[in-house]
Scaffold this motif. Structure first.
Motif, PDB file in Angstrom:
ATOM      1  N   LEU A 599       0.815  -1.220  -0.021  1.00 11.57           N
ATOM      2  CA  LEU A 599       0.109   0.030   0.201  1.00 11.57           C
ATOM      3  C   LEU A 599       0.861   1.255   0.017  1.00 11.57           C
ATOM      4  CD1 LEU A 599      -2.768   1.023   0.091  1.00 11.57           C
ATOM      5  CD2 LEU A 599      -2.820   0.957   2.539  1.00 11.57           C
ATOM      6  N   ASP A 600       1.832   1.330   0.745  1.00 10.65           N
ATOM      7  CA  ASP A 600       2.839   2.313   0.970  1.00 10.65           C
ATOM      8  C   ASP A 600       3.451   2.537  -0.351  1.00 10.65           C
ATOM      9  OD1 ASP A 600       4.298   4.581   2.594  1.00 10.65           O
ATOM     10  OD2 ASP A 600       6.072   3.103   1.921  1.00 10.65           O
ATOM     11  N   GLN A 605       4.091   5.949  -5.290  1.00 14.15           N
ATOM     12  CA  GLN A 605       4.004   5.891  -6.735  1.00 14.15           C
ATOM     13  C   GLN A 605       2.852   6.705  -7.353  1.00 14.15           C
ATOM     14  OE1 GLN A 605       6.534   4.577  -8.526  1.00 14.15           O
ATOM     15  NE2 GLN A 605       7.329   4.356  -6.357  1.00 14.15           N
ATOM     16  N   GLY A 606       2.100   7.391  -6.624  1.00 13.63           N
ATOM     17  CA  GLY A 606       1.081   8.390  -6.974  1.00 13.63           C
ATOM     18  C   GLY A 606      -0.284   7.797  -6.896  1.00 13.63           C
ATOM     19  N   GLY A 607      -0.317   6.596  -6.525  1.00 15.98           N
ATOM     20  CA  GLY A 607      -1.606   5.653  -6.557  1.00 15.98           C
ATOM     21  C   GLY A 607      -2.644   6.570  -5.986  1.00 15.98           C
ATOM     22  N   ALA A 614      -9.942   4.980   0.104  1.00 16.22           N
ATOM     23  CA  ALA A 614      -9.719   6.460  -0.491  1.00 16.22           C
ATOM     24  C   ALA A 614      -8.485   7.034   0.208  1.00 16.22           C
ATOM     25  CB  ALA A 614     -10.964   7.279   0.192  1.00 16.22           C
ATOM     26  N   ILE A 615      -7.671   7.404  -0.869  1.00 20.30           N
ATOM     27  CA  ILE A 615      -6.302   7.756  -0.474  1.00 20.30           C
ATOM     28  C   ILE A 615      -6.382   9.418  -0.159  1.00 20.30           C
ATOM     29  CG2 ILE A 615      -3.703   7.995  -1.045  1.00 20.30           C
ATOM     30  CD1 ILE A 615      -4.966   5.197  -0.720  1.00 20.30           C
ATOM     31  N   CYS A 616      -6.611   9.933   0.859  1.00 19.82           N
ATOM     32  CA  CYS A 616      -6.618  11.284   1.409  1.00 19.82           C
ATOM     33  C   CYS A 616      -5.355  12.062   1.151  1.00 19.82           C
ATOM     34  CB  CYS A 616      -7.357  11.505   2.720  1.00 19.82           C
ATOM     35  SG  CYS A 616      -9.000  10.511   3.003  1.00 19.82           S
ATOM     36  N   ASP A 617      -5.721  13.156   0.359  1.00 15.51           N
ATOM     37  CA  ASP A 617      -4.465  14.177   0.019  1.00 15.51           C
ATOM     38  C   ASP A 617      -5.405  15.429  -0.064  1.00 15.51           C
ATOM     39  OD1 ASP A 617      -2.507  15.537  -1.086  1.00 15.51           O
ATOM     40  OD2 ASP A 617      -1.999  13.817  -2.494  1.00 15.51           O
ATOM     41  N   PHE A 636      -9.779  13.195  -1.725  1.00 13.34           N
ATOM     42  CA  PHE A 636      -8.889  12.175  -1.916  1.00 13.34           C
ATOM     43  C   PHE A 636      -8.293  12.263  -3.451  1.00 13.34           C
ATOM     44  CE2 PHE A 636     -13.284  11.110  -2.802  1.00 13.34           C
ATOM     45  CZ  PHE A 636     -13.361  10.494  -4.074  1.00 13.34           C
ATOM     46  N   ARG A 637      -7.467  11.568  -3.721  1.00 19.86           N
ATOM     47  CA  ARG A 637      -6.852  11.491  -5.176  1.00 19.86           C
ATOM     48  C   ARG A 637      -7.606  10.592  -5.974  1.00 19.86           C
ATOM     49  NH1 ARG A 637      -0.872   9.213  -3.627  1.00 19.86           N
ATOM     50  NH2 ARG A 637      -0.024  10.883  -2.393  1.00 19.86           N
ATOM     51  N   LYS A 638      -7.570  10.981  -7.185  1.00 21.42           N
ATOM     52  CA  LYS A 638      -8.351  10.126  -8.316  1.00 21.42           C
ATOM     53  C   LYS A 638      -7.394   8.851  -8.717  1.00 21.42           C
ATOM     54  CE  LYS A 638     -10.663  10.844 -12.612  1.00 21.42           C
ATOM     55  NZ  LYS A 638     -11.112  11.657 -13.829  1.00 21.42           N
ATOM     56  N   GLU A 639      -8.121   8.049  -8.944  1.00 18.42           N
ATOM     57  CA  GLU A 639      -7.083   6.742  -9.465  1.00 18.42           C
ATOM     58  C   GLU A 639      -6.754   7.132 -10.796  1.00 18.42           C
ATOM     59  OE1 GLU A 639      -7.947   2.124 -10.447  1.00 18.42           O
ATOM     60  OE2 GLU A 639      -9.464   3.311 -10.417  1.00 18.42           O
ATOM     61  N   GLN A 640      -5.312   6.804 -10.962  1.00 20.73           N
ATOM     62  CA  GLN A 640      -4.732   6.775 -12.228  1.00 20.73           C
ATOM     63  C   GLN A 640      -5.125   5.591 -13.289  1.00 20.73           C
ATOM     64  OE1 GLN A 640      -0.655   7.677 -12.509  1.00 20.73           O
ATOM     65  NE2 GLN A 640      -0.601   9.003 -10.626  1.00 20.73           N
ATOM     66  N   ASP A 641      -5.481   5.973 -14.501  1.00 21.33           N
ATOM     67  CA  ASP A 641      -5.954   4.983 -15.419  1.00 21.33           C
ATOM     68  C   ASP A 641      -4.767   4.017 -15.525  1.00 21.33           C
ATOM     69  OD1 ASP A 641      -8.313   6.241 -15.755  1.00 21.33           O
ATOM     70  OD2 ASP A 641      -8.053   7.143 -17.548  1.00 21.33           O
TER      71      ASP A 641
END
Length: 696
Positions: A599-600, A605-607, A614-617, A636-641
């Protein structure tokens, strides 16, 4: 509040008696290993786990005249036999009347990303055979008068491929498969805890050689710990998921899974970042998912603080009573938390709000004797004021009764009966619940035949990391049955399990015992209860559905430190009977570090946010809104395609985790089979790729 279904039928689908196990023959040989008189059992294949997937693999192997035995920590005590929901879902084969086909089904199975396309197709095309074989064994899947299977829509399923025997669907699957295993006289070693996979050879020649287990039945003066050796040429990991990893968990107690075993054996794992979380009753009482009709009945949901004061907290989140009630309903088929559903006042705001209440020290309940209270300043609840999809569903179901408990009794009386069996009457009292960890979508990396990176070792069910980010409800039960069969076919084609090996135990057996004894330190080791508390609290608080990058990194450092202390000081125990559980907590601490490491890595890596987390940022571009305004703490961050097209692979070697990524395997939908051209590959066994290593 009657359903029209006789009580005897409700009882039969709720109280599912399991078959009585046959005794296993005592070991015919005993060997002296590390000073202990260790009984030795031999089999062509050892299956670890007695759930639906493991039983399927064992049954299919035995049907093909292979030599197989099952090792189980607690027969009929795992997630397949003890878990479920309102009408537990079995994801079924495609049907033309639903406008579906196998390729479309495969696309739906892999839609969340980070899943191999060929695996999704294998699961889709195998589903028809899986369902038919379960029906053949006696699984009572519901049909209409013309023989068509009754289906409904579930989470991540827009077509409606779900079916159910009721809340005990997977338990009924275990029952019919267990009965078949007994008919085939497959030995099942109950109360046997797997503690170490044994291997032989090096490099590309390294392969499975057996299993070291702890078996109280084998305890003697010369073997006080009950150490037991199983020698085999093939082995199947089917012990489920790491249920003990989280404090807030809906798994039955004592579910440790196979991740720690696989890690210690150097087997590659994949997608450990992907889990599933959702509302359910905690395992301290009766663990059960509150999906389907429990929430489609639209009960009142509230919290209670330490002073006993009720809080209508969802009324602080949603803008109108209609919006709030409609999203409570949608948790029925949008049960797992999904980060994107926190946006636009979606259904996962319910999960977020519950997590906030729990963090504030409040207890959360659903009351089936009250309709939802109105959002302050808005109109009261009414079945006539619901979103169109909700009104349509309830109309078709005939669920127009005045109270939630009446609607629930009409739609699914088994949902009420089930809790009554555990001394909880939801027709009389509110039901306490929370957001819990429910499923691991990652696990052992396998190829299209279930082969792991260790030759001779396979993985099926929740132990196998085949699911990607999200999965349609019930797809895991389907996958376990499909791959349980395919693993058996592959092992049978190899010929390695036709008879038990006659070789002596490898040197690894003696070393495994020595390593275990070094870890067991009755006088100076760490207290296992403290290890359990540290692991579970860390995972629930820092690696649940809401994650903050800096806190995940800190949690990883703490997990590394804990494992370093375990290696240095060992683990304490008071009685010989405890050592199996002690060694399992070593495995769970290791699995915890592995999940946090993956997970880290993903976050660094910008996940972004996908599926269960939800990856809060503070710089994230997705901002949930509440009635009172934006929820900035949960931006939270949006998922990268790009991350949807790859998987995170983790190896453990020499106390170090190495993490890489690999692209998803592809499936060419345009490719077509041709009978005369392709039949020889089947006849010769070329389809199994036996001259190749697993391409996982």
């Amino acid at each position: 509040m009657t359903s029209g279904v006789p009580q005897s039928i409700l009882d039969a689908l709720t109280d599912v008696d399991m078959p009585k196990l046959a005794p296993v023959a005592p070991a015919e040989e005993t060997m002296r290993l590390s000073g202990f008189a260790v009984p030795v059992y031999r089999a062509g294949c050892v299956v670890i786990g007695s759930g639906a997937a493991g039983l399927r693999a064992a049954v299919e192997l035995k049907r093909r005249d292979n030599d197989v035995l099952i090792v189980s920590q607690s027969a009929w005590g795992g997630t397949s036999a003890c878990s479920g929901s309102d009408k537990q879902t079995l994801h079924t084969a495609n049907t033309a009347d639903q406008g579906d086909n196998f390729k479309a089904m495969a696309r739906a199975i892999r839609a969340g990303g980070a899943m191999d396309e060929d695996t999704a197709y294998v699961e889709a095309v195998g589903s028809a055979r899986m369902m038919a074989s379960l029906q053949f064994l006696g699984l009572p899947l519901p049909q209409n008068a013309l023989g068509a299977t009754l289906r409904y829509q579930t989470d991540h399923d827009e077509v409606g491929r779900a079916t159910s025997c009721g809340p005990r669907t997977s338990r009924l699957m275990v029952k019919v498969l267990g009965q078949e295993a007994l008919r085939l006289a497959i030995p099942l070693f109950n109360h046997t805890t797997a503690v170490k996979l044994l291997t032989e050879g090096d490099g590309a020649q390294r392969r499975i050689a057996g299993l070291l287990a702890v078996r109280p039945h084998e305890r003697t003066h010369d073997n006080p710990y009950g150490l037991t050796l199983f020698v085999c040429d093939t082995l199947i990991l089917a012990a489920g998921g790491p249920g003990e990893l989280y404090r807030d968990s809906v798994y039955p107690n004592g579910c440790f899974g196979s991740l720690g075993l696989a890690l210690e054996a150097g087997i590659a794992l994949v997608n450990l970042t992907e889990s599933q979380f959702g509302i359910g009753t905690r395992r301290e009482g009766f663990p059960w998912n509150l999906s389907g009709t429990y929430v489609q009945a639209i009960p009142h949901i509230y919290s209670v603080d330490s002073a006993g004061v009720e809080h209508h907290f969802l009324g602080e989140i949603y803008r109108s009573t209609q919006e709030m009630a409609s999203n409570i309903f949608r948790k029925g088929y949008q049960w797992p938390f999904h980060s994107e559903r926190m946006l636009d006042f979606g259904s996962s705001l319910v999960d977020l709000a519950i997590v906030r209440e729990s963090a504030a020290g409040r207890r959360v309940f659903m009351d089936f004797n009250r309709n939802p209270l109105a959002v302050p300043g808005d109109l009261p609840f009414s079945l006539d004021r619901l979103d169109e999809d909700v009104k349509t569903y309830l109309g078709k179901a005939g669920a127009k009764q005045a109270l939630p408990i009446e609607r629930l009794a009409h739609m699914n009386p088994l949902a009420i009966e089930l809790y009554r069996r555990y001394k909880v009457d939801i027709a009389r009292s509110p039901l306490e619940f929370a957001v819990n960890n429910q499923h691991m979508n990652g696990g052992v990396m396998v190829d299209i035949w279930g082969r792991s990176s260790l030759a001779g070792c396979y993985a099926v069910g929740e132990a196998a990391g085949t699911h990607g980010v999200t999965r349609p409800g019930g797809a895991a039960l389907n996958a376990g049955q499909v791959f349980g069969t395919r693993v058996a076919e592959h092992i049978d084609a190899s010929g390695l399990a036709r008879q038990a090996p006659h070789r002596g135990p490898s040197a690894a057996a003696d070393q495994a015992i020595k390593d275990s004894l070094t870890l067991l330190q009755p006088d100076g080791g760490l207290d296992v209860r403290s290890v359990r508390h540290a692991v579970q609290a860390r995972m629930s608080d820092e690696a649940g559905l809401i994650c903050f990058p800096d806190r995940v990194s800190a949690a990883l450092r703490e997990a590394r430190q804990l494992n370093a202390e375990i290696r240095e000081k060992g683990l304490a125990f008071e009685r010989a009977a405890e050592i199996g559980r002690v060694l399992q907590w070593r495995q769970m601490a290791l699995a915890s570090e592995a999940v946090l490491a993956a997970l880290d890595h993903f976050i660094r890596q910008g996940g972004g946010s996908r599926g269960a987390r939800a990856i809060c940022d503070p710089l994230g571009d997705c901002l949930p809104q509440a009635r009172s305004g934006p929820l900035e703490n949960f931006r939270f961050r949006k998922e990268q395609d790009a991350h949807r097209q790859e998987q995170i692979v983790l190896h453990y070697d020499g106390d170090i985790f190495s993490i890489t990524t690999r692209p998803n395997r592809r499936f060419d939908e345009a490719a077509k089979s041709f009978f005369e051209r392709d039949w020889p590959a089947w006849l010769t066994g070329e389809i199994y790729g036996l001259d190749q290593g697993g391409d996982a």
